[in-house]
Design an enzyme around this catalytic site. Sequence first.
Site, PDB file in Angstrom:
ATOM      1  N   GLU A 286      -3.477   3.038  -6.475  1.00  0.00           N
ATOM      2  CA  GLU A 286      -3.045   1.661  -6.722  1.00  0.00           C
ATOM      3  C   GLU A 286      -1.608   1.770  -7.195  1.00  0.00           C
ATOM      4  O   GLU A 286      -1.331   2.374  -8.220  1.00  0.00           O
ATOM      5  CB  GLU A 286      -3.944   1.016  -7.769  1.00  0.00           C
ATOM      6  N   CYS A 320       0.797  -4.593 -12.801  1.00  0.00           N
ATOM      7  CA  CYS A 320       1.090  -4.559 -11.371  1.00  0.00           C
ATOM      8  C   CYS A 320       0.752  -5.889 -10.716  1.00  0.00           C
ATOM      9  O   CYS A 320       1.254  -6.205  -9.638  1.00  0.00           O
ATOM     10  CB  CYS A 320       0.344  -3.415 -10.698  1.00  0.00           C
TER      11      CYS A 320
END
Length: 515
Positions: A286, A320
Amino acid sequence: MVLPFKHEPFTDFKAEENRKAFEDALKQVQGELGREYPLVINGEKIYTDDQLVSTNPANKSQVIGSVAKATKEHVDQAMNSALEAFQAWREWTPAERADILFKAAAIVRRRKHEFSAWLVYDAGKPWDQADGDTAEGIDFLEYYARQMIELGKGKALNDRPNEHNTYIYQPMGPGVTIPPWNFAFAIVCGTVAAPIVAGNPVLLKPSENTPVIAYKLVEVLEEAGLPKGVLNFVPGDPEEIGDYLVDHKDTHFINFTGSRATGTRIMERAAKVQEGQQFLKRVVAEMGGKDTIIVDQDSDLDLAADAIVNSAFGFSGQKCSACSRAIIHENVYDEVLEKAIALTKKLTVGNPSEENVYMGAVVNQKQFDKIKDYIEIGKNEGVLAYGGETDHTNGYLVYPTIFKDLDPKARIMQEEIFGPVVAFAKAKDFDELLEIANNTEYGLTGAVISNNRAHLNRARYDFHVGNLYFNRGCTAAIVGYHPFGGFKMSGTDSKAGGPDYLQHFLEAKTVSEMF
Protein backbone atom coordinates in the site's frame (compact mmCIF):
# COMPACT_ATOMS: atom_id res chain seq x y z
CA MET A 1 -19.25 -20.53 18.82
CA VAL A 2 -17.57 -17.48 17.27
CA LEU A 3 -19.70 -14.35 17.36
CA PRO A 4 -20.03 -12.20 14.21
CA PHE A 5 -17.50 -9.41 13.78
CA LYS A 6 -18.47 -6.14 15.42
CA HIS A 7 -16.50 -2.91 15.00
CA GLU A 8 -14.77 -1.65 18.16
CA PRO A 9 -16.58 1.55 19.25
CA PHE A 10 -14.79 4.88 19.48
CA THR A 11 -14.45 6.77 22.75
CA ASP A 12 -16.56 9.90 23.26
CA PHE A 13 -14.16 12.40 24.78
CA LYS A 14 -16.97 14.89 25.34
CA ALA A 15 -17.92 12.74 28.34
CA GLU A 16 -16.11 13.84 31.49
CA GLU A 17 -15.41 10.30 32.70
CA ASN A 18 -13.75 9.42 29.40
CA ARG A 19 -11.57 12.53 29.45
CA LYS A 20 -10.52 11.76 33.00
CA ALA A 21 -9.73 8.14 32.14
CA PHE A 22 -7.59 9.21 29.21
CA GLU A 23 -5.75 11.84 31.22
CA ASP A 24 -4.96 9.11 33.75
CA ALA A 25 -3.61 6.91 30.95
CA LEU A 26 -1.40 9.75 29.71
CA LYS A 27 0.02 10.17 33.21
CA GLN A 28 0.64 6.43 33.47
CA VAL A 29 2.51 6.31 30.16
CA GLN A 30 4.43 9.48 30.99
CA GLY A 31 5.83 7.62 33.99
CA GLU A 32 7.16 4.90 31.67
CA LEU A 33 8.90 7.14 29.13
CA GLY A 34 12.60 6.82 28.40
CA ARG A 35 12.94 3.06 28.80
CA GLU A 36 15.06 0.79 26.62
CA TYR A 37 13.46 -1.91 24.49
CA PRO A 38 15.13 -5.00 22.98
CA LEU A 39 15.01 -6.96 19.79
CA VAL A 40 12.98 -10.15 20.18
CA ILE A 41 14.33 -13.19 18.34
CA ASN A 42 12.96 -16.65 19.13
CA GLY A 43 11.51 -15.21 22.32
CA GLU A 44 14.93 -13.97 23.47
CA LYS A 45 15.32 -10.29 24.33
CA ILE A 46 18.48 -8.83 22.82
CA TYR A 47 19.76 -5.37 23.76
CA THR A 48 22.26 -3.52 21.58
CA ASP A 49 24.46 -0.49 22.07
CA ASP A 50 23.25 1.02 18.80
CA GLN A 51 19.65 2.18 19.27
CA LEU A 52 16.72 3.93 17.62
CA VAL A 53 15.54 6.84 19.76
CA SER A 54 11.86 7.80 19.57
CA THR A 55 10.89 11.34 20.57
CA ASN A 56 7.55 13.10 20.95
CA PRO A 57 6.87 14.99 17.68
CA ALA A 58 5.15 17.75 19.65
CA ASN A 59 7.99 17.98 22.19
CA LYS A 60 11.15 16.90 20.41
CA SER A 61 13.27 16.99 23.58
CA GLN A 62 11.07 14.33 25.21
CA VAL A 63 12.43 10.82 24.67
CA ILE A 64 9.69 8.19 24.45
CA GLY A 65 12.04 5.20 24.39
CA SER A 66 15.22 3.75 22.96
CA VAL A 67 14.91 0.60 20.91
CA ALA A 68 17.66 -1.85 19.94
CA LYS A 69 18.78 -1.85 16.29
CA ALA A 70 19.03 -5.10 14.37
CA THR A 71 21.96 -5.93 12.10
CA LYS A 72 22.04 -8.32 9.15
CA GLU A 73 23.30 -11.00 11.53
CA HIS A 74 20.21 -10.47 13.69
CA VAL A 75 18.03 -10.80 10.57
CA ASP A 76 19.65 -14.16 9.81
CA GLN A 77 19.04 -15.31 13.39
CA ALA A 78 15.42 -14.17 13.20
CA MET A 79 14.85 -15.94 9.88
CA ASN A 80 16.34 -19.19 11.20
CA SER A 81 14.09 -18.87 14.23
CA ALA A 82 11.08 -18.27 11.98
CA LEU A 83 11.88 -21.29 9.79
CA GLU A 84 12.10 -23.51 12.86
CA ALA A 85 8.90 -22.10 14.37
CA PHE A 86 7.07 -22.59 11.06
CA GLN A 87 7.28 -26.37 11.33
CA ALA A 88 5.06 -26.39 14.42
CA TRP A 89 3.00 -23.23 13.84
CA ARG A 90 1.75 -24.42 10.47
CA GLU A 91 0.28 -27.50 12.19
CA TRP A 92 -1.86 -25.47 14.56
CA THR A 93 -5.49 -25.45 13.40
CA PRO A 94 -6.93 -22.20 12.06
CA ALA A 95 -9.18 -22.01 15.12
CA GLU A 96 -6.21 -22.42 17.48
CA ARG A 97 -4.26 -19.70 15.72
CA ALA A 98 -7.33 -17.46 15.69
CA ASP A 99 -7.68 -17.93 19.44
CA ILE A 100 -4.32 -16.18 19.94
CA LEU A 101 -5.66 -13.14 18.10
CA PHE A 102 -8.90 -13.16 20.08
CA LYS A 103 -6.90 -13.17 23.31
CA ALA A 104 -4.64 -10.38 22.07
CA ALA A 105 -7.68 -8.27 21.13
CA ALA A 106 -9.11 -8.78 24.62
CA ILE A 107 -5.84 -7.66 26.22
CA VAL A 108 -5.68 -4.49 24.12
CA ARG A 109 -9.36 -3.76 24.71
CA ARG A 110 -8.85 -3.86 28.48
CA ARG A 111 -5.90 -1.46 28.12
CA LYS A 112 -7.27 0.63 25.27
CA HIS A 113 -6.54 4.08 26.73
CA GLU A 114 -3.02 3.00 27.64
CA PHE A 115 -2.24 2.00 24.04
CA SER A 116 -3.82 5.19 22.74
CA ALA A 117 -1.71 7.21 25.17
CA TRP A 118 1.43 5.56 23.79
CA LEU A 119 0.28 6.67 20.33
CA VAL A 120 -0.08 10.24 21.59
CA TYR A 121 3.53 10.23 22.73
CA ASP A 122 5.21 7.94 20.19
CA ALA A 123 3.36 9.12 17.05
CA GLY A 124 2.04 12.53 18.13
CA LYS A 125 -1.59 11.54 17.64
CA PRO A 126 -4.43 13.68 18.99
CA TRP A 127 -6.78 11.84 21.33
CA ASP A 128 -9.55 11.01 18.83
CA GLN A 129 -7.05 9.86 16.21
CA ALA A 130 -5.15 7.74 18.74
CA ASP A 131 -8.38 6.17 19.98
CA GLY A 132 -9.38 5.33 16.41
CA ASP A 133 -5.94 3.84 15.74
CA THR A 134 -6.20 1.53 18.75
CA ALA A 135 -9.78 0.57 17.89
CA GLU A 136 -8.69 -0.33 14.36
CA GLY A 137 -5.90 -2.51 15.73
CA ILE A 138 -8.45 -4.40 17.83
CA ASP A 139 -10.68 -4.70 14.76
CA PHE A 140 -7.87 -6.21 12.69
CA LEU A 141 -7.16 -8.83 15.35
CA GLU A 142 -10.83 -9.76 15.69
CA TYR A 143 -11.66 -9.69 11.97
CA TYR A 144 -8.69 -11.68 10.70
CA ALA A 145 -9.25 -14.32 13.37
CA ARG A 146 -12.79 -14.85 12.12
CA GLN A 147 -11.69 -14.82 8.49
CA MET A 148 -9.10 -17.53 9.13
CA ILE A 149 -11.65 -19.77 10.78
CA GLU A 150 -13.80 -19.48 7.66
CA LEU A 151 -10.91 -20.05 5.25
CA GLY A 152 -9.90 -23.05 7.32
CA LYS A 153 -13.03 -24.77 6.01
CA GLY A 154 -11.73 -24.54 2.44
CA LYS A 155 -13.99 -23.97 -0.56
CA ALA A 156 -16.54 -26.28 -2.15
CA LEU A 157 -15.68 -28.05 -5.40
CA ASN A 158 -17.63 -30.32 -7.70
CA ASP A 159 -17.13 -34.11 -7.60
CA ARG A 160 -17.38 -36.61 -10.45
CA PRO A 161 -18.39 -40.24 -10.05
CA ASN A 162 -15.76 -42.11 -8.00
CA GLU A 163 -13.82 -38.87 -7.42
CA HIS A 164 -13.69 -36.57 -4.39
CA ASN A 165 -12.17 -33.08 -4.71
CA THR A 166 -11.17 -30.64 -1.98
CA TYR A 167 -9.84 -27.10 -2.08
CA ILE A 168 -7.80 -26.07 0.96
CA TYR A 169 -5.51 -23.24 2.07
CA GLN A 170 -2.13 -23.75 3.68
CA PRO A 171 0.52 -21.31 4.97
CA MET A 172 3.45 -20.25 2.81
CA GLY A 173 6.40 -19.79 5.15
CA PRO A 174 8.19 -16.91 6.90
CA GLY A 175 7.86 -13.37 5.62
CA VAL A 176 8.59 -9.75 6.41
CA THR A 177 6.24 -7.03 7.61
CA ILE A 178 7.26 -3.38 7.16
CA PRO A 179 4.52 -1.09 8.52
CA PRO A 180 4.46 2.75 8.55
CA TRP A 181 4.58 5.28 11.37
CA ASN A 182 1.26 7.01 10.74
CA PHE A 183 -1.00 4.18 11.98
CA ALA A 184 1.63 2.97 14.37
CA PHE A 185 -0.59 0.47 16.14
CA ALA A 186 -3.44 -0.34 13.74
CA ILE A 187 -1.39 -1.11 10.64
CA VAL A 188 1.25 -2.91 12.70
CA CYS A 189 -1.56 -5.08 14.08
CA GLY A 190 -3.09 -5.73 10.69
CA THR A 191 0.10 -6.45 8.77
CA VAL A 192 1.43 -8.74 11.51
CA ALA A 193 -1.79 -10.51 12.51
CA ALA A 194 -2.89 -11.48 9.00
CA PRO A 195 0.14 -13.58 7.96
CA ILE A 196 0.53 -14.98 11.48
CA VAL A 197 -3.06 -16.23 11.79
CA ALA A 198 -2.63 -17.72 8.31
CA GLY A 199 0.20 -19.84 9.76
CA ASN A 200 3.29 -17.87 8.73
CA PRO A 201 6.03 -16.60 11.06
CA VAL A 202 6.86 -12.91 10.67
CA LEU A 203 9.93 -10.72 10.92
CA LEU A 204 8.60 -7.31 11.97
CA LYS A 205 10.66 -4.24 11.08
CA PRO A 206 8.65 -1.31 12.49
CA SER A 207 9.10 2.27 11.42
CA GLU A 208 12.17 3.86 12.99
CA ASN A 209 9.86 6.77 13.97
CA THR A 210 7.46 4.73 16.11
CA PRO A 211 9.18 1.55 17.35
CA VAL A 212 7.95 1.69 20.95
CA ILE A 213 4.24 1.15 20.26
CA ALA A 214 5.18 -1.70 17.89
CA TYR A 215 7.08 -3.39 20.71
CA LYS A 216 3.94 -3.14 22.85
CA LEU A 217 2.12 -5.34 20.31
CA VAL A 218 4.91 -7.90 20.51
CA GLU A 219 4.38 -8.01 24.28
CA VAL A 220 0.63 -8.45 23.84
CA LEU A 221 0.95 -11.37 21.42
CA GLU A 222 3.49 -13.01 23.70
CA GLU A 223 1.08 -12.65 26.62
CA ALA A 224 -1.70 -14.11 24.45
CA GLY A 225 0.34 -17.29 23.99
CA LEU A 226 2.06 -16.85 20.62
CA PRO A 227 4.89 -19.41 20.44
CA LYS A 228 8.52 -18.30 20.33
CA GLY A 229 9.86 -17.55 16.88
CA VAL A 230 6.49 -16.90 15.26
CA LEU A 231 6.97 -13.14 15.66
CA ASN A 232 10.50 -11.75 15.63
CA PHE A 233 10.98 -8.05 16.35
CA VAL A 234 13.85 -6.60 14.29
CA PRO A 235 13.73 -2.79 14.22
CA GLY A 236 16.63 -1.13 12.47
CA ASP A 237 17.98 1.30 9.93
CA PRO A 238 16.20 0.76 6.59
CA GLU A 239 19.45 1.44 4.73
CA GLU A 240 21.21 -1.28 6.70
CA ILE A 241 18.63 -4.08 6.84
CA GLY A 242 15.73 -3.06 4.54
CA ASP A 243 17.03 -4.57 1.31
CA TYR A 244 18.47 -7.52 3.20
CA LEU A 245 15.06 -8.45 4.60
CA VAL A 246 13.44 -8.19 1.17
CA ASP A 247 16.22 -10.04 -0.67
CA HIS A 248 16.59 -12.90 1.81
CA LYS A 249 16.19 -16.26 0.10
CA ASP A 250 13.80 -17.47 2.81
CA THR A 251 11.49 -14.44 2.72
CA HIS A 252 8.24 -15.75 1.23
CA PHE A 253 6.31 -12.47 1.31
CA ILE A 254 6.80 -8.79 2.03
CA ASN A 255 3.85 -6.95 3.58
CA PHE A 256 4.61 -3.26 3.14
CA THR A 257 2.87 0.04 3.76
CA GLY A 258 4.70 3.25 2.93
CA SER A 259 5.91 5.45 0.13
CA ARG A 260 5.65 4.85 -3.60
CA ALA A 261 9.43 4.97 -3.98
CA THR A 262 10.04 2.30 -1.35
CA GLY A 263 7.13 0.17 -2.53
CA THR A 264 8.31 0.03 -6.13
CA ARG A 265 11.86 -0.71 -4.94
CA ILE A 266 10.52 -3.66 -2.94
CA MET A 267 8.54 -4.90 -5.95
CA GLU A 268 11.66 -4.82 -8.13
CA ARG A 269 13.92 -6.53 -5.61
CA ALA A 270 11.35 -9.17 -4.66
CA ALA A 271 11.01 -10.19 -8.31
CA LYS A 272 14.62 -11.39 -8.41
CA VAL A 273 15.08 -15.06 -7.50
CA GLN A 274 17.99 -15.40 -5.08
CA GLU A 275 20.39 -18.32 -4.98
CA GLY A 276 18.71 -21.13 -3.04
CA GLN A 277 15.23 -19.58 -3.37
CA GLN A 278 12.63 -22.14 -4.51
CA PHE A 279 9.49 -20.00 -4.70
CA LEU A 280 8.25 -16.67 -6.03
CA LYS A 281 7.92 -13.95 -3.41
CA ARG A 282 4.62 -12.20 -2.93
CA VAL A 283 4.43 -8.47 -2.31
CA VAL A 284 1.47 -6.82 -0.63
CA ALA A 285 2.01 -3.07 -0.95
CA GLU A 286 0.00 0.00 0.00
CA MET A 287 1.92 2.98 -1.34
CA GLY A 288 0.11 6.23 -0.77
CA GLY A 289 -2.26 8.53 -2.58
CA LYS A 290 -3.19 11.94 -3.89
CA ASP A 291 -6.80 11.83 -2.87
CA THR A 292 -9.60 13.99 -4.21
CA ILE A 293 -13.00 15.09 -3.01
CA ILE A 294 -15.31 16.12 -5.87
CA VAL A 295 -18.08 18.59 -5.08
CA ASP A 296 -20.88 18.76 -7.65
CA GLN A 297 -23.09 21.83 -8.01
CA ASP A 298 -26.08 19.78 -6.81
CA SER A 299 -24.83 18.94 -3.30
CA ASP A 300 -24.98 19.78 0.39
CA LEU A 301 -22.30 22.47 0.58
CA ASP A 302 -21.99 22.34 4.38
CA LEU A 303 -21.42 18.60 4.16
CA ALA A 304 -18.86 19.20 1.41
CA ALA A 305 -16.86 21.69 3.45
CA ASP A 306 -16.92 19.48 6.53
CA ALA A 307 -15.81 16.42 4.52
CA ILE A 308 -12.92 18.33 2.95
CA VAL A 309 -11.66 19.89 6.18
CA ASN A 310 -11.77 16.73 8.29
CA SER A 311 -10.35 14.55 5.51
CA ALA A 312 -7.54 17.04 4.84
CA PHE A 313 -6.51 17.94 8.38
CA GLY A 314 -7.27 14.89 10.53
CA PHE A 315 -3.92 13.75 12.01
CA SER A 316 -2.33 16.70 10.20
CA GLY A 317 -3.01 15.12 6.81
CA GLN A 318 -0.56 12.31 7.60
CA LYS A 319 -2.75 9.63 6.05
CA CYS A 320 -2.42 8.03 2.65
CA SER A 321 -6.19 8.55 2.40
CA ALA A 322 -6.13 12.27 3.32
CA CYS A 323 -7.93 14.74 1.08
CA SER A 324 -5.15 16.58 -0.70
CA ARG A 325 -7.30 18.01 -3.51
CA ALA A 326 -10.79 19.51 -3.56
CA ILE A 327 -12.25 19.79 -7.06
CA ILE A 328 -15.33 21.98 -6.97
CA HIS A 329 -17.91 22.84 -9.60
CA GLU A 330 -17.36 26.47 -10.60
CA ASN A 331 -20.92 27.44 -9.64
CA VAL A 332 -20.36 26.55 -5.95
CA TYR A 333 -16.57 26.92 -5.76
CA ASP A 334 -16.41 30.20 -3.86
CA GLU A 335 -19.07 29.17 -1.35
CA VAL A 336 -17.48 25.80 -0.55
CA LEU A 337 -14.06 27.45 -0.19
CA GLU A 338 -15.49 30.08 2.15
CA LYS A 339 -17.21 27.44 4.30
CA ALA A 340 -14.05 25.30 4.42
CA ILE A 341 -11.93 28.23 5.57
CA ALA A 342 -14.48 29.08 8.27
CA LEU A 343 -14.35 25.50 9.61
CA THR A 344 -10.55 25.41 9.42
CA LYS A 345 -10.27 28.55 11.55
CA LYS A 346 -11.95 26.65 14.40
CA LEU A 347 -9.33 23.86 14.47
CA THR A 348 -6.97 23.73 17.44
CA VAL A 349 -3.27 22.90 17.07
CA GLY A 350 -0.88 21.94 19.89
CA ASN A 351 0.67 19.17 21.94
CA PRO A 352 -1.84 16.31 22.38
CA SER A 353 0.13 14.90 25.33
CA GLU A 354 -0.81 18.09 27.20
CA GLU A 355 -4.30 18.88 25.88
CA ASN A 356 -7.05 17.47 23.69
CA VAL A 357 -6.35 19.35 20.44
CA TYR A 358 -7.59 18.64 16.92
CA MET A 359 -4.12 18.63 15.35
CA GLY A 360 -0.71 17.82 16.78
CA ALA A 361 2.74 18.01 15.22
CA VAL A 362 3.95 16.25 12.09
CA VAL A 363 6.16 13.26 12.76
CA ASN A 364 9.73 14.55 12.37
CA GLN A 365 12.08 17.22 11.03
CA LYS A 366 12.28 15.59 7.60
CA GLN A 367 8.51 15.68 7.13
CA PHE A 368 8.33 19.19 8.58
CA ASP A 369 10.87 20.45 6.06
CA LYS A 370 9.17 18.62 3.18
CA ILE A 371 5.74 20.07 3.97
CA LYS A 372 7.19 23.53 4.46
CA ASP A 373 8.81 23.29 1.01
CA TYR A 374 5.49 22.30 -0.54
CA ILE A 375 3.82 25.30 1.07
CA GLU A 376 6.35 27.53 -0.66
CA ILE A 377 5.73 25.70 -3.94
CA GLY A 378 1.99 26.25 -3.46
CA LYS A 379 2.48 29.98 -3.02
CA ASN A 380 4.05 30.08 -6.47
CA GLU A 381 1.50 27.78 -8.11
CA GLY A 382 -1.73 29.11 -6.62
CA VAL A 383 -3.14 31.50 -4.04
CA LEU A 384 -2.66 30.92 -0.33
CA ALA A 385 -6.23 31.14 0.93
CA TYR A 386 -5.58 30.26 4.58
CA GLY A 387 -2.77 29.14 6.88
CA GLY A 388 0.75 28.42 5.74
CA GLU A 389 2.36 28.92 9.17
CA THR A 390 4.89 26.53 10.67
CA ASP A 391 6.70 26.40 14.03
CA HIS A 392 9.40 23.95 15.10
CA THR A 393 10.49 25.69 18.29
CA ASN A 394 9.41 22.78 20.52
CA GLY A 395 7.70 20.39 18.11
CA TYR A 396 7.07 20.06 14.40
CA LEU A 397 3.91 22.13 14.09
CA VAL A 398 2.43 22.79 10.66
CA TYR A 399 -0.84 24.69 10.73
CA PRO A 400 -3.75 23.76 8.42
CA THR A 401 -3.20 25.27 5.00
CA ILE A 402 -5.56 25.86 2.08
CA PHE A 403 -4.53 26.89 -1.43
CA LYS A 404 -7.00 27.95 -4.10
CA ASP A 405 -7.13 28.38 -7.88
CA LEU A 406 -4.65 25.63 -8.73
CA ASP A 407 -3.95 24.32 -12.19
CA PRO A 408 -4.79 20.57 -12.22
CA LYS A 409 -1.23 19.76 -13.30
CA ALA A 410 0.47 21.84 -10.58
CA ARG A 411 2.97 20.01 -8.38
CA ILE A 412 0.86 20.36 -5.23
CA MET A 413 -2.00 18.85 -7.23
CA GLN A 414 0.09 15.87 -8.32
CA GLU A 415 2.67 15.00 -5.64
CA GLU A 416 1.95 13.40 -2.27
CA ILE A 417 2.62 15.95 0.48
CA PHE A 418 1.56 13.94 3.54
CA GLY A 419 0.77 17.01 5.57
CA PRO A 420 -2.06 19.43 6.39
CA VAL A 421 -2.20 21.05 2.96
CA VAL A 422 -5.21 20.94 0.64
CA ALA A 423 -5.47 22.50 -2.82
CA PHE A 424 -8.72 23.75 -4.37
CA ALA A 425 -9.40 23.77 -8.10
CA LYS A 426 -12.57 24.40 -10.08
CA ALA A 427 -14.23 22.57 -12.96
CA LYS A 428 -16.99 23.56 -15.34
CA ASP A 429 -18.99 20.28 -15.33
CA PHE A 430 -18.99 16.71 -14.03
CA ASP A 431 -16.88 15.48 -16.94
CA GLU A 432 -14.11 17.85 -15.95
CA LEU A 433 -14.52 17.06 -12.25
CA LEU A 434 -13.85 13.40 -13.00
CA GLU A 435 -11.08 14.14 -15.46
CA ILE A 436 -9.14 16.14 -12.88
CA ALA A 437 -9.83 13.59 -10.13
CA ASN A 438 -8.27 10.87 -12.29
CA ASN A 439 -5.27 12.82 -13.54
CA THR A 440 -2.69 11.60 -11.00
CA GLU A 441 -0.63 8.42 -10.88
CA TYR A 442 -2.37 7.45 -7.65
CA GLY A 443 -5.74 5.80 -7.13
CA LEU A 444 -6.31 5.19 -3.44
CA THR A 445 -9.37 7.02 -2.08
CA GLY A 446 -11.82 9.59 -3.34
CA ALA A 447 -15.19 11.03 -2.50
CA VAL A 448 -18.08 12.58 -4.39
CA ILE A 449 -20.42 15.04 -2.72
CA SER A 450 -23.52 15.15 -4.89
CA ASN A 451 -27.28 14.67 -4.85
CA ASN A 452 -27.29 13.79 -8.55
CA ARG A 453 -27.82 10.02 -8.76
CA ALA A 454 -26.70 9.82 -12.38
CA HIS A 455 -23.38 11.45 -11.45
CA LEU A 456 -22.90 9.11 -8.49
CA ASN A 457 -23.62 6.09 -10.66
CA ARG A 458 -21.10 7.26 -13.23
CA ALA A 459 -18.44 7.94 -10.58
CA ARG A 460 -18.95 4.42 -9.20
CA TYR A 461 -17.16 3.06 -12.25
CA ASP A 462 -15.29 6.03 -13.75
CA PHE A 463 -13.60 7.47 -10.62
CA HIS A 464 -10.48 5.29 -10.58
CA VAL A 465 -9.77 4.68 -6.90
CA GLY A 466 -9.85 1.59 -4.72
CA ASN A 467 -11.99 3.20 -2.00
CA LEU A 468 -14.73 5.53 -3.20
CA TYR A 469 -17.10 7.31 -0.81
CA PHE A 470 -20.34 9.12 -1.60
CA ASN A 471 -21.48 12.09 0.51
CA ARG A 472 -18.84 11.69 3.20
CA GLY A 473 -15.10 12.27 3.59
CA CYS A 474 -12.44 10.15 1.92
CA THR A 475 -10.73 8.94 5.13
CA ALA A 476 -11.68 6.68 8.06
CA ALA A 477 -12.08 3.25 6.48
CA ILE A 478 -13.32 0.72 9.04
CA VAL A 479 -12.16 -2.90 9.10
CA GLY A 480 -14.82 -5.25 7.75
CA TYR A 481 -16.90 -2.34 6.45
CA HIS A 482 -14.55 -0.59 4.00
CA PRO A 483 -11.79 -3.00 2.84
CA PHE A 484 -8.86 -0.74 2.05
CA GLY A 485 -6.42 -0.58 -0.86
CA GLY A 486 -5.89 1.36 -4.05
CA PHE A 487 -5.35 1.27 -7.81
CA LYS A 488 -2.51 2.51 -10.00
CA MET A 489 0.59 3.61 -8.05
CA SER A 490 -1.28 3.39 -4.77
CA GLY A 491 -0.35 -0.27 -4.46
CA THR A 492 -1.51 -3.79 -5.07
CA ASP A 493 -5.15 -3.13 -4.06
CA SER A 494 -4.84 -5.89 -1.48
CA LYS A 495 -7.88 -4.69 0.48
CA ALA A 496 -6.75 -4.76 4.11
CA GLY A 497 -9.62 -5.46 6.47
CA GLY A 498 -11.54 -7.30 3.77
CA PRO A 499 -12.58 -10.88 2.98
CA ASP A 500 -9.78 -11.48 0.43
CA TYR A 501 -6.83 -10.19 2.43
CA LEU A 502 -5.66 -13.38 4.17
CA GLN A 503 -5.41 -15.20 0.87
CA HIS A 504 -2.31 -13.15 0.06
CA PHE A 505 -0.53 -15.15 2.77
CA LEU A 506 -1.91 -18.59 1.92
CA GLU A 507 -1.37 -21.13 -0.83
CA ALA A 508 -4.51 -22.63 -2.32
CA LYS A 509 -4.26 -26.36 -2.87
CA THR A 510 -6.47 -28.78 -4.80
CA VAL A 511 -6.56 -32.43 -3.67
CA SER A 512 -8.34 -34.94 -5.88
CA GLU A 513 -8.86 -38.57 -4.81
CA MET A 514 -10.19 -41.41 -6.96
CA PHE A 515 -12.18 -44.25 -5.42
